[in-house]
Design a protein around this motif. Structure first.
Motif, PDB file in Angstrom:
ATOM      1  N   ILE A 185      92.960  23.464   5.678  1.00 35.20           N
ATOM      2  CA  ILE A 185      92.968  22.167   4.984  1.00 35.20           C
ATOM      3  C   ILE A 185      93.370  22.315   3.523  1.00 35.20           C
ATOM      4  O   ILE A 185      93.209  21.371   2.744  1.00 35.20           O
ATOM      5  CB  ILE A 185      91.593  21.480   5.099  1.00 35.20           C
ATOM      6  CG1 ILE A 185      90.483  22.421   4.647  1.00 35.20           C
ATOM      7  CG2 ILE A 185      91.348  21.010   6.520  1.00 35.20           C
ATOM      8  CD1 ILE A 185      89.121  21.808   4.596  1.00 35.20           C
ATOM      9  N   THR A 186      93.908  23.457   3.169  1.00 30.74           N
ATOM     10  CA  THR A 186      94.250  23.703   1.766  1.00 30.74           C
ATOM     11  C   THR A 186      95.457  22.909   1.301  1.00 30.74           C
ATOM     12  O   THR A 186      95.535  22.544   0.135  1.00 30.74           O
ATOM     13  CB  THR A 186      94.506  25.205   1.534  1.00 30.74           C
ATOM     14  OG1 THR A 186      95.469  25.667   2.480  1.00 30.74           O
ATOM     15  CG2 THR A 186      93.209  25.998   1.679  1.00 30.74           C
ATOM     16  N   GLU A 187      96.398  22.632   2.204  1.00 32.50           N
ATOM     17  CA  GLU A 187      97.577  21.843   1.854  1.00 32.50           C
ATOM     18  C   GLU A 187      97.696  20.678   2.828  1.00 32.50           C
ATOM     19  O   GLU A 187      97.689  20.873   4.047  1.00 32.50           O
ATOM     20  CB  GLU A 187      98.831  22.703   1.907  1.00 32.50           C
ATOM     21  CG  GLU A 187      98.847  23.807   0.850  1.00 32.50           C
ATOM     22  CD  GLU A 187     100.142  24.575   0.879  1.00 32.50           C
ATOM     23  OE1 GLU A 187     101.213  23.937   0.974  1.00 32.50           O
ATOM     24  OE2 GLU A 187     100.075  25.813   0.815  1.00 32.50           O
ATOM     25  N   ALA A 188      97.823  19.479   2.289  1.00 35.58           N
ATOM     26  CA  ALA A 188      97.796  18.267   3.108  1.00 35.58           C
ATOM     27  C   ALA A 188      98.953  18.185   4.105  1.00 35.58           C
ATOM     28  O   ALA A 188      98.735  17.933   5.291  1.00 35.58           O
ATOM     29  CB  ALA A 188      97.786  17.035   2.214  1.00 35.58           C
ATOM     30  N   LYS A 189     100.185  18.375   3.669  1.00 36.40           N
ATOM     31  CA  LYS A 189     101.322  18.167   4.564  1.00 36.40           C
ATOM     32  C   LYS A 189     101.270  19.081   5.792  1.00 36.40           C
ATOM     33  O   LYS A 189     101.378  18.587   6.926  1.00 36.40           O
ATOM     34  CB  LYS A 189     102.645  18.320   3.839  1.00 36.40           C
ATOM     35  CG  LYS A 189     103.830  18.071   4.788  1.00 36.40           C
ATOM     36  CD  LYS A 189     105.140  17.991   4.091  1.00 36.40           C
ATOM     37  CE  LYS A 189     106.327  17.786   4.979  1.00 36.40           C
ATOM     38  NZ  LYS A 189     106.185  17.548   6.375  1.00 36.40           N
ATOM     39  N   PRO A 190     101.096  20.379   5.627  1.00 29.29           N
ATOM     40  CA  PRO A 190     101.012  21.222   6.826  1.00 29.29           C
ATOM     41  C   PRO A 190      99.824  20.852   7.724  1.00 29.29           C
ATOM     42  O   PRO A 190      99.922  20.908   8.945  1.00 29.29           O
ATOM     43  CB  PRO A 190     100.853  22.639   6.278  1.00 29.29           C
ATOM     44  CG  PRO A 190     101.351  22.587   4.884  1.00 29.29           C
ATOM     45  CD  PRO A 190     101.106  21.186   4.402  1.00 29.29           C
ATOM     46  N   PHE A 191      98.726  20.441   7.104  1.00 31.44           N
ATOM     47  CA  PHE A 191      97.571  20.033   7.897  1.00 31.44           C
ATOM     48  C   PHE A 191      97.911  18.816   8.744  1.00 31.44           C
ATOM     49  O   PHE A 191      97.699  18.809   9.955  1.00 31.44           O
ATOM     50  CB  PHE A 191      96.361  19.731   7.005  1.00 31.44           C
ATOM     51  CG  PHE A 191      95.242  19.064   7.766  1.00 31.44           C
ATOM     52  CD1 PHE A 191      94.437  19.803   8.615  1.00 31.44           C
ATOM     53  CD2 PHE A 191      95.022  17.702   7.672  1.00 31.44           C
ATOM     54  CE1 PHE A 191      93.422  19.201   9.351  1.00 31.44           C
ATOM     55  CE2 PHE A 191      94.014  17.087   8.396  1.00 31.44           C
ATOM     56  CZ  PHE A 191      93.215  17.837   9.231  1.00 31.44           C
ATOM     57  N   TYR A 192      98.442  17.772   8.103  1.00 32.52           N
ATOM     58  CA  TYR A 192      98.754  16.548   8.843  1.00 32.52           C
ATOM     59  C   TYR A 192      99.855  16.780   9.880  1.00 32.52           C
ATOM     60  O   TYR A 192      99.815  16.202  10.968  1.00 32.52           O
ATOM     61  CB  TYR A 192      99.118  15.411   7.890  1.00 32.52           C
ATOM     62  CG  TYR A 192      97.916  14.904   7.124  1.00 32.52           C
ATOM     63  CD1 TYR A 192      96.798  14.405   7.787  1.00 32.52           C
ATOM     64  CD2 TYR A 192      97.891  14.934   5.734  1.00 32.52           C
ATOM     65  CE1 TYR A 192      95.692  13.950   7.087  1.00 32.52           C
ATOM     66  CE2 TYR A 192      96.780  14.480   5.026  1.00 32.52           C
ATOM     67  CZ  TYR A 192      95.684  13.996   5.719  1.00 32.52           C
ATOM     68  OH  TYR A 192      94.590  13.546   5.035  1.00 32.52           O
ATOM     69  N   ASP A 193     100.802  17.622   9.565  1.00 35.23           N
ATOM     70  CA  ASP A 193     101.828  17.978  10.557  1.00 35.23           C
ATOM     71  C   ASP A 193     101.178  18.672  11.754  1.00 35.23           C
ATOM     72  O   ASP A 193     101.535  18.403  12.901  1.00 35.23           O
ATOM     73  CB  ASP A 193     102.893  18.884   9.938  1.00 35.23           C
ATOM     74  CG  ASP A 193     103.802  18.166   8.953  1.00 35.23           C
ATOM     75  OD1 ASP A 193     103.772  16.909   8.902  1.00 35.23           O
ATOM     76  OD2 ASP A 193     104.546  18.860   8.219  1.00 35.23           O
ATOM     77  N   GLY A 194     100.218  19.535  11.493  1.00 35.58           N
ATOM     78  CA  GLY A 194      99.500  20.223  12.572  1.00 35.58           C
ATOM     79  C   GLY A 194      98.688  19.268  13.421  1.00 35.58           C
ATOM     80  O   GLY A 194      98.636  19.397  14.656  1.00 35.58           O
ATOM     81  N   VAL A 195      98.057  18.295  12.782  1.00 33.90           N
ATOM     82  CA  VAL A 195      97.294  17.292  13.527  1.00 33.90           C
ATOM     83  C   VAL A 195      98.245  16.480  14.416  1.00 33.90           C
ATOM     84  O   VAL A 195      97.967  16.246  15.597  1.00 33.90           O
ATOM     85  CB  VAL A 195      96.499  16.366  12.582  1.00 33.90           C
ATOM     86  CG1 VAL A 195      95.912  15.174  13.348  1.00 33.90           C
ATOM     87  CG2 VAL A 195      95.390  17.140  11.888  1.00 33.90           C
ATOM     88  N   ALA A 196      99.370  16.078  13.853  1.00 34.48           N
ATOM     89  CA  ALA A 196     100.345  15.303  14.628  1.00 34.48           C
ATOM     90  C   ALA A 196     100.834  16.104  15.830  1.00 34.48           C
ATOM     91  O   ALA A 196     100.968  15.560  16.941  1.00 34.48           O
ATOM     92  CB  ALA A 196     101.511  14.888  13.737  1.00 34.48           C
ATOM     93  N   THR A 197     101.085  17.376  15.639  1.00 38.12           N
ATOM     94  CA  THR A 197     101.518  18.228  16.747  1.00 38.12           C
ATOM     95  C   THR A 197     100.426  18.342  17.805  1.00 38.12           C
ATOM     96  O   THR A 197     100.694  18.242  19.006  1.00 38.12           O
ATOM     97  CB  THR A 197     101.909  19.624  16.221  1.00 38.12           C
ATOM     98  OG1 THR A 197     102.996  19.482  15.308  1.00 38.12           O
ATOM     99  CG2 THR A 197     102.306  20.556  17.354  1.00 38.12           C
ATOM    100  N   ALA A 198      99.182  18.541  17.369  1.00 38.22           N
ATOM    101  CA  ALA A 198      98.065  18.652  18.312  1.00 38.22           C
ATOM    102  C   ALA A 198      97.904  17.381  19.130  1.00 38.22           C
ATOM    103  O   ALA A 198      97.701  17.425  20.345  1.00 38.22           O
ATOM    104  CB  ALA A 198      96.767  18.964  17.555  1.00 38.22           C
ATOM    105  N   VAL A 199      98.015  16.231  18.476  1.00 39.15           N
ATOM    106  CA  VAL A 199      97.870  14.957  19.181  1.00 39.15           C
ATOM    107  C   VAL A 199      99.065  14.717  20.110  1.00 39.15           C
ATOM    108  O   VAL A 199      98.900  14.207  21.221  1.00 39.15           O
ATOM    109  CB  VAL A 199      97.656  13.800  18.183  1.00 39.15           C
ATOM    110  CG1 VAL A 199      97.692  12.451  18.886  1.00 39.15           C
ATOM    111  CG2 VAL A 199      96.326  13.969  17.466  1.00 39.15           C
ATOM    112  N   GLY A 200     100.244  15.095  19.681  1.00 38.68           N
ATOM    113  CA  GLY A 200     101.417  14.978  20.552  1.00 38.68           C
ATOM    114  C   GLY A 200     101.261  15.800  21.817  1.00 38.68           C
ATOM    115  O   GLY A 200     101.579  15.340  22.919  1.00 38.68           O
ATOM    116  N   THR A 201     100.761  17.012  21.673  1.00 41.88           N
ATOM    117  CA  THR A 201     100.503  17.864  22.841  1.00 41.88           C
ATOM    118  C   THR A 201      99.423  17.248  23.719  1.00 41.88           C
ATOM    119  O   THR A 201      99.550  17.230  24.949  1.00 41.88           O
ATOM    120  CB  THR A 201     100.094  19.279  22.381  1.00 41.88           C
ATOM    121  OG1 THR A 201     101.161  19.843  21.609  1.00 41.88           O
ATOM    122  CG2 THR A 201      99.790  20.181  23.564  1.00 41.88           C
ATOM    123  N   LEU A 202      98.386  16.715  23.094  1.00 41.95           N
ATOM    124  CA  LEU A 202      97.319  16.048  23.843  1.00 41.95           C
ATOM    125  C   LEU A 202      97.887  14.882  24.642  1.00 41.95           C
ATOM    126  O   LEU A 202      97.594  14.735  25.837  1.00 41.95           O
ATOM    127  CB  LEU A 202      96.230  15.562  22.889  1.00 41.95           C
ATOM    128  CG  LEU A 202      95.139  14.672  23.483  1.00 41.95           C
ATOM    129  CD1 LEU A 202      94.333  15.401  24.536  1.00 41.95           C
ATOM    130  CD2 LEU A 202      94.226  14.159  22.381  1.00 41.95           C
TER     131      LEU A 202
END
Length: 180
Positions: free
Chosen positions: A133-150
């Motif tokens: 959670i240290t950098e917002a953009k990579p975090f939010y990109d990771g969340v979007a990827t996780a939800v897309g996979t879900l």
């Protein structure tokens, strides 16, 4: 984070469309209509719980201004969805096997479909949990990827009562009030 919300809504829509569709497991045959009532009776609270979790998450996401808040909200949503899915899966197992041609195969598909949905939530939870959670953009990109996979795994779970091989069960799913 805004791009994650439509994706969360997407798996909520999948639940609403396919909710009454996964059943039993082992034991002696259960009359088809009884099995359908039990399966839909198990899945109705599941569908409501998933919808409630999605609604809560959407409201919380509106106010989430940091990756920490977003991560906490996502983890609660995914854990709750996994737990309620497993509870529904157990109830569907308890519904037994419908007394129709191919009943065991049908019941097993319902149970395994719910297991795949549960596993998809667990996988997404693990992915989000591991995101830094240290950098917002990579975090939010990771969340979007996780939800897309879900979303993808969820849609492949096979919770579609319209695709049942049994005409009798398809009819029951359309007529039984618990499936409405």
């Amino acid at each position: 984070m805004r791009r994650v919300l439509p994706s969360l809504a997407a798996f909520g829509v999948v639940v609403a469309l396919g909710a009454c569709g996964n059943g039993g497991g082992s034991g002696s045959a259960t009359p088809a209509k009884t099995w359908t009532v039990r399966v839909c009776g198990a899945l109705s609270p599941w569908r409501s719980s998933i919808a409630q979790l999605n609604s809560q998450a959407a409201a919380q996401m509106k106010n989430a201004t940091t990756p920490v808040q977003t991560k906490d909200n996502m983890l609660r949503l995914l854990q709750g969805a996994s737990q309620t899915t497993e509870a529904a899966r157990k109830k569907v197992v308890a519904a037994g096997v419908p007394d129709v041609d191919g009943g065991k195969v049908i019941a097993d598909r319902f149970v395994s479909g719910l297991a795949r949905v549960r596993d998809a939530y667990d996988k997404a939870h693990g992915t989000v949990q591991a995101l830094p959670i240290t950098e917002a953009k990579p975090f939010y990109d990771g969340v979007a990827t996780a939800v897309g996979t879900l979303d993808k795994e969820y849609s492949q779970a096979g919770l579609n009562t319209g695709a049942l091989a049994s005409t009798e069960l398809r009819k029951d799913f359309e007529e039984v009030p618990e499936c409405g």
